[in-house]
Design a protein around this motif. Structure first.
Motif, PDB file in Angstrom:
ATOM      1  N   TYR A  33       2.595  43.589  79.748  1.00 48.87           N
ATOM      2  CA  TYR A  33       2.342  42.176  80.050  1.00 48.87           C
ATOM      3  C   TYR A  33       3.601  41.484  80.570  1.00 48.87           C
ATOM      4  N   ILE A  34       4.768  41.813  79.991  1.00 51.04           N
ATOM      5  CA  ILE A  34       6.009  41.166  80.435  1.00 51.04           C
ATOM      6  C   ILE A  34       6.605  41.831  81.670  1.00 51.04           C
ATOM      7  N   GLY A  35       5.983  42.910  82.147  1.00 47.78           N
ATOM      8  CA  GLY A  35       6.387  43.502  83.416  1.00 47.78           C
ATOM      9  C   GLY A  35       7.195  44.778  83.351  1.00 47.78           C
ATOM     10  N   VAL A  36       7.291  45.402  82.177  1.00 44.61           N
ATOM     11  CA  VAL A  36       8.024  46.661  82.072  1.00 44.61           C
ATOM     12  C   VAL A  36       7.227  47.745  82.786  1.00 44.61           C
ATOM     13  N   VAL A  37       7.923  48.542  83.592  1.00 44.31           N
ATOM     14  CA  VAL A  37       7.304  49.632  84.331  1.00 44.31           C
ATOM     15  C   VAL A  37       7.856  50.945  83.785  1.00 44.31           C
ATOM     16  N   SER A  38       6.968  51.888  83.494  1.00 46.67           N
ATOM     17  CA  SER A  38       7.398  53.191  82.981  1.00 46.67           C
ATOM     18  C   SER A  38       6.374  54.249  83.358  1.00 46.67           C
ATOM     19  N   ASP A  39       6.858  55.465  83.568  1.00 47.52           N
ATOM     20  CA  ASP A  39       5.971  56.595  83.826  1.00 47.52           C
ATOM     21  C   ASP A  39       5.362  57.113  82.526  1.00 47.52           C
ATOM     22  N   ASP A  40       6.082  56.926  81.403  1.00 46.14           N
ATOM     23  CA  ASP A  40       5.635  57.462  80.122  1.00 46.14           C
ATOM     24  C   ASP A  40       5.932  56.461  79.009  1.00 46.14           C
ATOM     25  N   PHE A  41       4.978  55.574  78.736  1.00 43.33           N
ATOM     26  CA  PHE A  41       5.168  54.567  77.698  1.00 43.33           C
ATOM     27  C   PHE A  41       5.239  55.191  76.314  1.00 43.33           C
ATOM     28  N   ASP A  42       4.590  56.328  76.110  1.00 50.30           N
ATOM     29  CA  ASP A  42       4.657  57.000  74.807  1.00 50.30           C
ATOM     30  C   ASP A  42       6.088  57.441  74.510  1.00 50.30           C
ATOM     31  N   LYS A  43       6.735  58.039  75.497  1.00 55.46           N
ATOM     32  CA  LYS A  43       8.125  58.476  75.335  1.00 55.46           C
ATOM     33  C   LYS A  43       9.038  57.265  75.122  1.00 55.46           C
ATOM     34  N   LEU A  44       8.814  56.206  75.867  1.00 51.89           N
ATOM     35  CA  LEU A  44       9.605  54.984  75.729  1.00 51.89           C
ATOM     36  C   LEU A  44       9.434  54.396  74.334  1.00 51.89           C
ATOM     37  N   TYR A  45       8.228  54.416  73.804  1.00 51.07           N
ATOM     38  CA  TYR A  45       7.967  53.902  72.461  1.00 51.07           C
ATOM     39  C   TYR A  45       8.695  54.734  71.412  1.00 51.07           C
ATOM     40  N   GLU A  46       8.673  56.050  71.553  1.00 52.13           N
ATOM     41  CA  GLU A  46       9.383  56.922  70.611  1.00 52.13           C
ATOM     42  C   GLU A  46      10.886  56.654  70.655  1.00 52.13           C
ATOM     43  N   GLU A  47      11.421  56.461  71.858  1.00 55.05           N
ATOM     44  CA  GLU A  47      12.841  56.136  72.002  1.00 55.05           C
ATOM     45  C   GLU A  47      13.142  54.791  71.347  1.00 55.05           C
ATOM     46  N   TYR A  48      12.259  53.834  71.510  1.00 60.43           N
ATOM     47  CA  TYR A  48      12.413  52.510  70.919  1.00 60.43           C
ATOM     48  C   TYR A  48      12.465  52.612  69.393  1.00 60.43           C
ATOM     49  N   LEU A  49      11.573  53.401  68.808  1.00 62.71           N
ATOM     50  CA  LEU A  49      11.550  53.562  67.356  1.00 62.71           C
ATOM     51  C   LEU A  49      12.798  54.275  66.839  1.00 62.71           C
ATOM     52  N   ALA A  50      13.295  55.231  67.610  1.00 61.23           N
ATOM     53  CA  ALA A  50      14.438  56.029  67.169  1.00 61.23           C
ATOM     54  C   ALA A  50      15.767  55.280  67.255  1.00 61.23           C
TER      55      ALA A  50
END
Length: 95
Positions: A33-50
């Motif tokens: 919604y805020i405009g973040v673009v990613s090929d793999d949001f799952d990987k980005l989420y895991e990185e965010y949590l870590a």
């Protein structure tokens, strides 16, 4: 079976968004919604949590809406490209 009663639907989603799956879905939906673009949001989420410390000032990060060290996903507002995971203070300073 879709929930037609608005009250029942609200109760269902309030429960759902407290689960890990619901938290993840909500976070990714917000990023999109805020405009973040990613090929793999799952990987980005895991990185965010870590991520445990801000990549700029190195203070400990935490989840939540307030307080020093609140975790934020930094992205370029023109391209939407992910940059870093920072504390909210450093994210605001960076622009």
């Amino acid at each position: 079976m879709p929930l037609k009663d608005p009250l029942e639907r609200r109760k269902y989603y309030q429960k759902y968004f407290k689960t890990e799956r619901g938290k993840k879905a909500n976070r990714i939906q917000t990023w999109k919604y805020i405009g973040v673009v990613s090929d793999d949001f799952d990987k980005l989420y895991e990185e965010y949590l870590a991520q445990t410390n801000c990549e700029f000032c190195n203070i400990p990060l935490h989840e939540g809406r307030t307080g020093t060290g609140r975790k934020c996903l930094d992205h370029d507002h023109k391209t939407g490209a992910f940059r870093n995971i920072l504390c909210c203070s450093c994210n605001v300073k960076r622009g």
